[in-house]
Write a protein that holds these residues in place. Structure first.
Motif, mmCIF file in Angstrom:
data_model
loop_
_atom_site.group_PDB
_atom_site.id
_atom_site.type_symbol
_atom_site.label_atom_id
_atom_site.label_comp_id
_atom_site.label_asym_id
_atom_site.label_seq_id
_atom_site.Cartn_x
_atom_site.Cartn_y
_atom_site.Cartn_z
ATOM 1 N N VAL A 122 -32.693 53.909 -17.775
ATOM 2 C CA VAL A 122 -33.135 54.869 -18.777
ATOM 3 C C VAL A 122 -34.038 55.928 -18.169
ATOM 4 O O VAL A 122 -35.026 55.619 -17.499
ATOM 5 N N VAL A 123 -33.660 57.189 -18.413
ATOM 6 C CA VAL A 123 -34.421 58.339 -17.929
ATOM 7 C C VAL A 123 -34.930 59.097 -19.148
ATOM 8 O O VAL A 123 -34.141 59.427 -20.042
ATOM 9 N N GLY A 124 -36.230 59.355 -19.171
ATOM 10 C CA GLY A 124 -36.821 60.079 -20.297
ATOM 11 C C GLY A 124 -37.287 61.452 -19.881
ATOM 12 O O GLY A 124 -37.850 61.626 -18.796
ATOM 13 N N ILE A 125 -37.049 62.439 -20.744
ATOM 14 C CA ILE A 125 -37.521 63.804 -20.492
ATOM 15 C C ILE A 125 -38.660 64.088 -21.463
ATOM 16 O O ILE A 125 -38.502 63.903 -22.677
ATOM 17 N N VAL A 126 -39.808 64.500 -20.924
ATOM 18 C CA VAL A 126 -40.997 64.752 -21.746
ATOM 19 C C VAL A 126 -41.634 66.071 -21.328
ATOM 20 O O VAL A 126 -41.139 66.736 -20.409
#
Lengths: 340, 340
Positions: free
Chosen positions: B175-179
């Motif tokens: 899982v890769v999160g963009i913030v």
């Protein structure tokens, strides 16, 4: 080498924007001999399809690019003239991938035998072949039109669109076709039985669609993307389905065009799903049974646009991307011994 | 009328672009009496969510706009103070839609009773409520992540994204999160267990995604659309799924922005499907069982960003659209009698 001369159309330079005839060259080479398990066939019909524009670009598409100075790829109907494969005899007709050339050697496993008593040979490049399966599987498996729903088809007089729209009619939908000339509009309405045809070059698409689809659009069979998709999205119904089958509008683009705003997808909980016919080979038997039946019963009509001579393939292909053709575009490369 | 004073935040003018505090006004009115079958409740918590930006526009969205001079809509937790409905007693806690006001009259049928011994009351506006169901159903029913696949989540520290990403981890995905800040990036990686976090404001998204998702992207949980979707589309895998859950990037836009080019959808036979949580009420029980269990086992963490006082709702909402909040944004309108 055989003593037969093989005429080939090769890619001389990668087109920028709309292809030019000078991007292609007609050359003659000796015809190769078939090896073990291979057959040599003479091309009778060559299919011209918009997807080929992607293959002659350097850019990444769903298949490898054609190399410079190589023969351009394409589906063909051909006749076996030498065979080193037990399943094929000299004289057999086969569906092959000879590309833009008069002869080719193929491995037997890549060929499908054709029966000219079942349907005209060229049909296996159109309504009974890849474009037909594209129409059938993308419409029925992704679009899933229900009786009474409204289906819109772009490039609706083309090889794929004309079949998709007629299948939607057979399934009981209201069908609206978008085309690029009055001739084509008359054809899809009067000959094919579409409920409404819209000439996007002379009619204002937004208001014409509103009038043609007063209850909104449930399925949009998209061959073009671009501004047509953008306009359709404003009129989709809740849960609409959009099989994205082609992006003809941008195949000649020199930079990547923007897409439509996707807000309507969220508001209407609609789906856009990319479609490539090679994923749907498992539907081939269903397709052939249904579409052959509809052709025989007259529920489905089919029109071909036949260009004679391999040397005319480049100009025909350039016209195809402009929408100049009318019906499934086929190049007759050699005489068809089964034709009347 | 009751003798209680009702404080309300009403819409004074429709914002153009980013809302301003002057688009809102705090007013006081008498509190109405509940009629037959109705209850009067005191608002304890008000949920602030990006979708509200659409409701205060004149433009068409998936629900009717808030009228000028009307109370702004919103989900609330409230406590019953008068009841003319047999199923609700004074003192009961309920999930309601009081909107931006301190008291409201509701029909009993529109309320759900809450048990404060099961979870903090405010959770039913977040991880155990609409945002949680949005995360759960859009990820599992549209995204359908499989073990070992790569899932990318935008707005990944938000109320929806943080839950979606953690559920993807529970299901065995990378899982890769963009913030939008380093604090948020640290939070999703160190606290929530995302494999990689990307700060889109300081990192080059395209190359950061390539590094974070070396095997390509199978599921993109899209809360933002816009340029993030455009970049992700260049890196999707065959058959990728994109639940389109929000378009935060354009909620404040003053004209309709273009969308991404859709060619990758065709090439990768991927799908984008609009999602609205109201279609997924049939998944509520599955959701509550799973997410409550994961919260209790510690597999799923939840962060709230609580703003005290109804008068601070406008500025908090303006900040929410900018990404200033950190965790599910809740306005504490009145004291929570169950809080420690």
């Amino acid at each position: 080498m055989s003593d037969l001369i093989n005429k080939q159309v090769i890619l001389k330079s990668r087109p920028v924007g709309e292809p030019k005839e000078s991007d292609f060259a007609l050359v003659e080479t000796p015809t190769p001999e078939p090896g073990e398990g291979e057959i040599l066939s003479r091309t009778i019909y060559l299919s011209l399809d918009p997807y080929m524009r992607g293959r002659i670009s350097a850019g990444k598409s769903y298949a490898a690019s054609v190399e410079l100075d190589s023969v351009i790829v394409g589906g063909t109907v051909s006749q076996v003239i030498k065979s080193n494969h037990p399943q094929f005899q000299v004289g057999d007709f086969v569906l092959s991938n000879n590309g833009w050339q008069t002869y080719a050697v193929s491995k037997g496993e890549t060929l499908r035998k054709l029966d000219p008593t079942q349907a005209p040979l060229s049909y296996s490049l159109g309504v009974l072949g890849m474009p037909g399966l594209t129409a059938y599987a993308a419409l029925l498996d992704i679009g899933q039109p229900k009786e009474g729903e409204t289906v819109v088809v772009s490039a609706a007089s083309g090889a794929v669109g004309a079949v998709a729209g007629q299948i939607a009619k057979i399934k009981g939908a209201r069908v609206v076709g978008i085309v690029g000339s009055d001739d084509k509009r008359d054809y899809i309405v009067k000959e094919l039985g579409f409920d409404v045809g819209i000439n996007r070059k002379t009619q204002e698409l937004d208001s014409a669609l509103k009038e043609a689809a007063p209850n909104g659009i449930d399925v949009y069979y998209d061959n073009t993307a671009g501004v047509i998709l953008e306009t359709v999205l404003q009129q989709i119904n809740l849960g609409a389905r959009i099989p994205l089958v082609g992006l003809i509008s941008e195949y000649n683009a020199t930079s990547t065009p923007s897409g439509p705003n996707l807000m309507p997808l969220l508001i209407k909980r609609a789906l856009i799903k990319g479609f490539l016919v090679s994923d749907y080979q498992h539907r081939f038997n269903d397709f052939l049974r249904d579409v052959s039946g509809w052709l025989q019963s007259g529920q489905l009509k089919y029109k071909e646009d036949v260009v004679v001579g391999l040397e005319n393939a480049p100009s025909a292909f350039i016209g195809l991307l402009r929408g100049d053709n009318f019906g499934k575009l086929i190049v007759k490369v050699n005489d068809d011994p089964t034709a009347a």
